[in-house]
Design an enzyme around this catalytic site. Structure first.
Site, short mmCIF file in Angstrom:
data_model
loop_
_atom_site.label_atom_id
_atom_site.label_comp_id
_atom_site.label_asym_id
_atom_site.label_seq_id
_atom_site.Cartn_x
_atom_site.Cartn_y
_atom_site.Cartn_z
N HIS A 15 46.45 57.09 35.84
CA HIS A 15 46.81 55.76 35.34
C HIS A 15 46.35 55.65 33.89
O HIS A 15 45.17 55.91 33.59
CB HIS A 15 46.10 54.67 36.15
CG HIS A 15 46.46 54.65 37.61
ND1 HIS A 15 47.50 53.89 38.09
CD2 HIS A 15 45.93 55.29 38.68
CE1 HIS A 15 47.58 54.04 39.41
NE2 HIS A 15 46.64 54.89 39.80
N THR A 98 51.52 50.40 34.22
CA THR A 98 52.19 49.16 34.62
C THR A 98 52.68 48.43 33.38
O THR A 98 51.85 47.98 32.57
CB THR A 98 51.18 48.23 35.36
OG1 THR A 98 50.32 49.02 36.18
CG2 THR A 98 51.90 47.18 36.17
N GLU A 226 44.97 53.40 51.09
CA GLU A 226 43.67 53.28 50.40
C GLU A 226 42.74 52.35 51.17
O GLU A 226 41.53 52.34 50.94
CB GLU A 226 43.88 52.73 48.99
CG GLU A 226 43.96 53.81 47.93
CD GLU A 226 43.94 53.23 46.53
OE1 GLU A 226 44.84 52.43 46.21
OE2 GLU A 226 43.02 53.57 45.76
N ASP A 302 41.74 58.05 37.71
CA ASP A 302 41.27 57.26 36.56
C ASP A 302 40.10 58.02 35.93
O ASP A 302 38.94 57.75 36.25
CB ASP A 302 40.80 55.88 37.04
CG ASP A 302 41.92 55.09 37.70
OD1 ASP A 302 42.88 54.73 37.00
OD2 ASP A 302 41.85 54.84 38.92
C1 6MZ Z 1 45.38 51.51 43.19
C2 6MZ Z 1 45.10 51.75 40.93
C3 6MZ Z 1 44.01 52.62 41.13
O1 6MZ Z 1 48.81 50.69 35.00
O2 6MZ Z 1 47.29 49.36 33.55
N1 6MZ Z 1 45.26 51.61 39.61
N2 6MZ Z 1 45.78 51.21 41.96
N3 6MZ Z 1 44.33 52.33 43.47
C4 6MZ Z 1 43.62 52.90 42.47
N4 6MZ Z 1 42.55 53.69 42.79
C5 6MZ Z 1 41.24 53.41 42.39
N5 6MZ Z 1 43.55 53.00 39.93
C6 6MZ Z 1 44.34 52.38 39.01
O3 6MZ Z 1 46.42 51.37 34.76
C7 6MZ Z 1 45.49 50.63 35.52
C8 6MZ Z 1 46.15 50.07 36.75
O4 6MZ Z 1 46.48 51.14 37.66
C9 6MZ Z 1 46.30 50.75 39.00
C10 6MZ Z 1 45.84 49.30 38.98
O5 6MZ Z 1 46.97 48.45 39.10
C11 6MZ Z 1 45.23 49.17 37.59
O6 6MZ Z 1 45.23 47.84 37.11
P1 6MZ Z 1 47.68 50.73 34.01
O7 6MZ Z 1 47.93 51.66 32.87
#
Ligand code: 6MZ
Length: 361
Positions: A15, A98, A226, A302
């Protein structure tokens, strides 16, 4: 670890806003602190904290988004994230983000994504290929600049994009993201991800957008399992996405379904441990899936939020599950089969792995 750093790797679950360098986040927080938008001391503590529950992770994302969501910063973090992955020999990155709308600064989902693409264009430390149909007829060997033995050749990374639907969004907002993905196919957008806080939102809210995405030929990956939610996990598996992420709270029935469907799983070891989704690394489902030869790919999720890198994830898998160099190399290589990019890119990547195999022997 050094050897794992030098191995070419494929990252399929990263992400954008979760992969930011701590130093960049702190710099951005300091700036907003000076402007009086936030209290830097409070934020510094939150950014540097190591162990967070899944709930706290999503609170942190809300903070990160306050720090990063303007066009200039989106461009900057995209450039840095790509260069960081390339620096540890990630040769193919599917970066997901996102698209965000923020009327107060004139940001639309489209302009957010244009800022991301600007970040890809700004990559300068390495060579980057981020547009599809790059069929200029170059022989594979010309494409290989990832020299694993000496640091003289420039590294090269393929980057493709996935647009994420946040589980907080409405059907309309999800549909807008899918339409944007279709409009941006020429900028390397290949598919759709469903992510966000897993206790928020209902599967049926996103289904129309996901079905439309599929009809239009976009590829789909879902955050699946999850949290314990048997019904949703089954509905997701029945949808037959091209890949799923995490797959933590599966029971016997779901494992059976997953294995017979052969849907590749994006495995995020450190993320699962840090968020306590899996209580201990030695009981992680990686072992079972690996032994069953189920398609899987190690990913970071992440890297910023969980202070990891893809090489560290490979190291963790190797040391926990007793895998040797040959197995780790093979694990990295088989991930090429699960990428969303076209056969031309797959062939190039296979060439990179074949060359690396000779050098690493
Ligand atoms: C679910 C996750 C995540 O999109 O703003 N995100 N969603 N499970 C996870 N595991 C821990 N880790 C990240 O990147 C951040 C966004 O990615 C998703 C969440 O919606 C988070 O706000 P972007 O670039």
């Amino acid at each position: 670890m050094e050897w794992l750093l030098s191995v070419p790797k494929v990252e399929l679950h990263a992400h954008l806003n979760g992969s930011i360098r701590d130093s960049t986040l702190l710099e951005l927080a300091r700036l907003l602190g000076e402007k009086g938008v936030i209290v830097f001391a409070d934020v510094e503590h939150v950014i540097m904290k190591n162990d967070r529950s899944l709930h706290e992770v999503f609170k942190l994302f809300d903070l990160i988004h306050i720090l990063t969501t303007d066009h200039k910063t989106v461009t900057r973090i995209t450039k840095e994230v790509v260069e960081d992955f390339a620096s540890e020999n990630v040769v193919y990155l599917e970066l997901r983000t996102t698209p965000k709308r923020n009327d107060s600064i004139g940001m639309s989902k489209r302009s957010y994504m244009e800022a991301v693409v600007e970040g890809l264009r700004a990559v300068s430390a390495v060579d980057i290929d981020f547009t599809p149909h790059n069929t200029d007829g170059d022989p594979v060997n010309d494409m290989i600049t990832n020299d694993i033995c000496n640091g003289t050749t420039r590294k090269k990374i393929y980057v493709r994009l996935l647009l994420s639907i946040d589980r907080r969004e409405t059907t309309e907002a999800a549909m807008e993201t899918v339409k944007l993905a279709l409009e941006m196919r020429d900028f390397g957008v290949l598919g759709i991800d469903l992510s966000g806080n897993p206790i928020v939102g209902e599967w049926f809210t996103f289904l129309p957008a996901l079905e439309f995405a599929r009809e239009q030929g976009l590829q789909i990956t879902l955050h699946c399992g999850e949290v314990p939610n048997k019904k949703e996990i089954n509905r997701m598996l029945d949808f037959l996405p091209q890949r799923v992420g995490h797959a933590c709270f599966f029971q016997e029935e779901e494992w059976k379904k997953l294995k017979s469907s052969k849907i590749p799983v994006e495995i995020c070891l450190t993320s699962n441990i840090r968020t306590n989704t899996i209580s201990s690394i030695d009981i992680h489902h990686f072992a079972n899936l690996y032994a069953a030869k189920h398609p899987l790919v190690l990913c970071t999720d992440d890297s910023g939020v969980f202070s990891t890198t893809l090489s560290k994830e490979y190291h963790l898998a190797a040391s926990t599950f007793g895998l040797g160099k040959r197995e780790m190399f093979q694990l990295a290589k088989t991930a090429v089969g699960f990428i969303f990019a076209d056969d031309g890119v797959k062939q190039d990547l296979e060439g990179i792995f074949d060359l690396a195999a000779k050098k690493l022997d």
